[in-house]
Design a protein around this motif. Structure first.
Motif, PDB file in Angstrom:
ATOM      1  N   GLU A   4      -1.528  -3.296   8.742  1.00 29.79           N
ATOM      2  CA  GLU A   4      -0.321  -4.082   8.454  1.00 29.79           C
ATOM      3  C   GLU A   4       0.841  -3.125   8.239  1.00 29.79           C
ATOM      4  O   GLU A   4       0.802  -2.282   7.355  1.00 29.79           O
ATOM      5  CB  GLU A   4      -0.531  -4.928   7.202  1.00 29.79           C
ATOM      6  N   ARG A   6       3.963  -2.837   6.809  1.00 33.63           N
ATOM      7  CA  ARG A   6       4.897  -3.450   5.866  1.00 33.63           C
ATOM      8  C   ARG A   6       6.269  -2.816   6.007  1.00 33.63           C
ATOM      9  O   ARG A   6       6.405  -1.638   6.316  1.00 33.63           O
ATOM     10  CB  ARG A   6       4.357  -3.310   4.453  1.00 33.63           C
ATOM     11  N   ASP A   7       7.301  -3.608   5.745  1.00 31.59           N
ATOM     12  CA  ASP A   7       8.665  -3.134   6.011  1.00 31.59           C
ATOM     13  C   ASP A   7       9.471  -2.820   4.761  1.00 31.59           C
ATOM     14  O   ASP A   7      10.650  -2.517   4.844  1.00 31.59           O
ATOM     15  CB  ASP A   7       9.414  -4.150   6.873  1.00 31.59           C
ATOM     16  N   GLU A  10       6.826  -0.821  -1.847  1.00 29.79           N
ATOM     17  CA  GLU A  10       6.294  -1.663  -2.925  1.00 29.79           C
ATOM     18  C   GLU A  10       6.813  -1.260  -4.310  1.00 29.79           C
ATOM     19  O   GLU A  10       6.700  -2.030  -5.253  1.00 29.79           O
ATOM     20  CB  GLU A  10       4.773  -1.611  -2.926  1.00 29.79           C
ATOM     21  N   THR A  31       2.043   0.341   0.475  1.00 29.48           N
ATOM     22  CA  THR A  31       3.035   1.069   1.262  1.00 29.48           C
ATOM     23  C   THR A  31       4.235   1.460   0.412  1.00 29.48           C
ATOM     24  O   THR A  31       4.785   0.635  -0.311  1.00 29.48           O
ATOM     25  CB  THR A  31       3.499   0.196   2.449  1.00 29.48           C
TER      26      THR A  31
END
Length: 61
Positions: A4, A6-7, A10, A31
């Motif tokens: 995945e 992620r953009d 976190e 991430t």
């Protein structure tokens, strides 16, 4: 199962992370942006695992 991509970081939630840009992940795909990962000494705050360079994803031709 695909990774995945992620953009968002976190931790700071403000760093935009492009699929081909630098990011750090743990084995659970948590991430983080590079500055946050460095501030955490390369350790994931969620699982305690190592944060490593996220691989880049090549686009299909």
């Amino acid at each position: 199962m695909a990774l995945e991509m992620r953009d968002r970081c976190e931790r700071c939630e403000t760093a935009a992370l492009t699929a081909d840009g630098p990011a750090r992940i743990c084995s659970y795909e948590c991430t983080f942006c590079v500055p946050c990962a460095e501030q955490m000494n390369g350790t994931c705050p969620n699982c305690g695992g190592d944060l490593v360079t996220r691989p880049t994803r090549r686009t299909a031709n």
